[in-house]
Scaffold this active site. Sequence first.
Site, PDB file in Angstrom:
ATOM      1  N   SER A  11      22.658 -52.888 -52.147  1.00  0.00           N
ATOM      2  CA  SER A  11      21.764 -52.588 -53.271  1.00  0.00           C
ATOM      3  C   SER A  11      21.625 -51.084 -53.433  1.00  0.00           C
ATOM      4  CB  SER A  11      20.387 -53.199 -53.013  1.00  0.00           C
ATOM      5  OG  SER A  11      19.440 -52.591 -53.861  1.00  0.00           O
ATOM      6  N   HIS A  36      25.073 -54.364 -55.899  1.00  0.00           N
ATOM      7  CA  HIS A  36      23.843 -54.967 -56.421  1.00  0.00           C
ATOM      8  C   HIS A  36      23.002 -53.881 -57.100  1.00  0.00           C
ATOM      9  CE1 HIS A  36      20.692 -58.133 -56.279  1.00  0.00           C
ATOM     10  NE2 HIS A  36      19.841 -57.139 -56.057  1.00  0.00           N
ATOM     11  N   ASP A  38      19.549 -53.106 -58.971  1.00  0.00           N
ATOM     12  CA  ASP A  38      18.196 -53.614 -59.191  1.00  0.00           C
ATOM     13  C   ASP A  38      17.562 -52.944 -60.402  1.00  0.00           C
ATOM     14  OD1 ASP A  38      17.677 -55.510 -57.043  1.00  0.00           O
ATOM     15  OD2 ASP A  38      17.914 -53.809 -55.693  1.00  0.00           O
ATOM     16  N   MET A  40      14.384 -52.691 -62.770  1.00  0.00           N
ATOM     17  CA  MET A  40      12.936 -52.975 -62.755  1.00  0.00           C
ATOM     18  C   MET A  40      12.263 -52.268 -63.924  1.00  0.00           C
ATOM     19  SD  MET A  40      12.115 -52.505 -58.721  1.00  0.00           S
ATOM     20  CE  MET A  40      13.262 -53.050 -57.452  1.00  0.00           C
ATOM     21  N   HIS A  69      20.697 -57.379 -61.100  1.00  0.00           N
ATOM     22  CA  HIS A  69      19.499 -58.180 -60.842  1.00  0.00           C
ATOM     23  C   HIS A  69      18.370 -57.683 -61.738  1.00  0.00           C
ATOM     24  CE1 HIS A  69      16.258 -59.300 -57.569  1.00  0.00           C
ATOM     25  NE2 HIS A  69      16.124 -60.014 -58.675  1.00  0.00           N
ATOM     26  N   MET A  71      14.859 -57.533 -62.926  1.00  0.00           N
ATOM     27  CA  MET A  71      13.453 -57.839 -62.619  1.00  0.00           C
ATOM     28  C   MET A  71      12.637 -57.294 -63.789  1.00  0.00           C
ATOM     29  SD  MET A  71      13.637 -56.955 -58.586  1.00  0.00           S
ATOM     30  CE  MET A  71      15.166 -56.059 -58.805  1.00  0.00           C
ATOM     31  N   MET A 140      14.629 -64.631 -53.461  1.00  0.00           N
ATOM     32  CA  MET A 140      13.995 -63.387 -53.001  1.00  0.00           C
ATOM     33  C   MET A 140      13.355 -63.634 -51.644  1.00  0.00           C
ATOM     34  SD  MET A 140      14.500 -60.884 -55.153  1.00  0.00           S
ATOM     35  CE  MET A 140      13.612 -59.775 -54.062  1.00  0.00           C
ATOM     36  N   ASP A 173      17.889 -61.770 -50.836  1.00  0.00           N
ATOM     37  CA  ASP A 173      17.659 -60.380 -51.240  1.00  0.00           C
ATOM     38  C   ASP A 173      16.308 -59.915 -50.724  1.00  0.00           C
ATOM     39  OD1 ASP A 173      17.511 -57.949 -52.496  1.00  0.00           O
ATOM     40  OD2 ASP A 173      17.548 -58.745 -54.544  1.00  0.00           O
TER      41      ASP A 173
HETATM   42  C1  DX5 Z   1      13.825 -55.636 -54.125  1.00  0.00           C
HETATM   43  C2  DX5 Z   1      15.280 -55.624 -54.529  1.00  0.00           C
HETATM   44  C3  DX5 Z   1      16.228 -55.596 -53.389  1.00  0.00           C
HETATM   45  C4  DX5 Z   1      16.083 -54.401 -52.475  1.00  0.00           C
HETATM   46  C5  DX5 Z   1      16.421 -54.812 -51.077  1.00  0.00           C
HETATM   47  O1  DX5 Z   1      13.045 -55.926 -55.232  1.00  0.00           O
HETATM   48  O2  DX5 Z   1      15.593 -56.765 -55.317  1.00  0.00           O
HETATM   49  O3  DX5 Z   1      17.563 -55.709 -53.840  1.00  0.00           O
HETATM   50  O4  DX5 Z   1      16.907 -53.334 -52.838  1.00  0.00           O
HETATM   51  O5  DX5 Z   1      16.186 -53.752 -50.216  1.00  0.00           O
HETATM   52  P1  DX5 Z   1      16.139 -53.958 -48.636  1.00  0.00           P
HETATM   53  O6  DX5 Z   1      17.462 -54.478 -48.222  1.00  0.00           O
HETATM   54  O7  DX5 Z   1      15.849 -52.575 -48.150  1.00  0.00           O
HETATM   55  O8  DX5 Z   1      15.022 -54.927 -48.369  1.00  0.00           O
HETATM   56 ZN    ZN Z   2      17.749 -57.192 -55.892  1.00  0.00          ZN
END
Ligand code: DX5
Ligand code: ZN
Length: 217
Positions: A11, A36, A38, A40, A69, A71, A140, A173
């Site tokens: 990620s 990956h 993320d 947000m 991903h 969010m 998650m 994740d």
């Molecule tokens: C959290 C993200 C994850 C995050 C995971 O909302 O969806 O992808 O980057 O990070 P680690 O591996 O540090 O928990």
């Molecule tokens: Zn993620």
Amino acid sequence: MDERKVLIAPSILSADFSRLGEEIVSMEKGGADWLHVDVMDGRFVPNITVGPLVVSAIRPLTGLFFDVHLMIVDPLRYIDRFADAGSDMITFHIEACENPGEVIRRIKARGKKVGVSVRPGTDISAVDSVLEQVDTVLVMTVEPGFGGQSFMEDMLDKVKRVRRGFNGHIQVDGGINRESAVKAVRAGASVLVAGTAVFGQEDYSRAIAELRGTSNF
Ligand code: DX5
Ligand code: ZN
């Protein structure tokens, strides 16, 4: 043990964003399977990260499969933009939309793989009605929003339940490290998303190999 090869999806949330391009190239050299991303929006989750502009900027740098991903609230509004930017798979949250079927149709119409995700407080039965239409279920294992949190072991029951009736990929994740990776793979996960456990390490190749090694347990 799941017999399929376990895929590692670093990620970028834990990457050094001042050198994002170099970071991604190093991760590809290190043996990552997917990248990956993320996304947000400060509404579905409290944090704000990147949008389609960043996805399209990094797209030419790598051949890695882009696992995006979302969010964000109302993902339908942004499918075309993330598809245009070069996503290979778009994962949306079941909690974030009124009509998941419509979101899935839009993603497929753009020729992209589809993922559906549930946050920790959502019962996994929420994805039952769309299981046959998606390529991946993302469970998650932390509350979405931030990297570096602790793995929620009770989420493994969701992985087991999905695995009983689903042949696609199951991603976990959040909080993935060597120890939690073993548990997740045993429960049926086939894609390990990891931020801290790879981008947070000095040697990416070694970090990926160590996580991948957990699939032999
Ligand atoms: C959290 C993200 C994850 C995050 C995971 O909302 O969806 O992808 O980057 O990070 P680690 O591996 O540090 O928990
Ligand atoms: Zn993620």
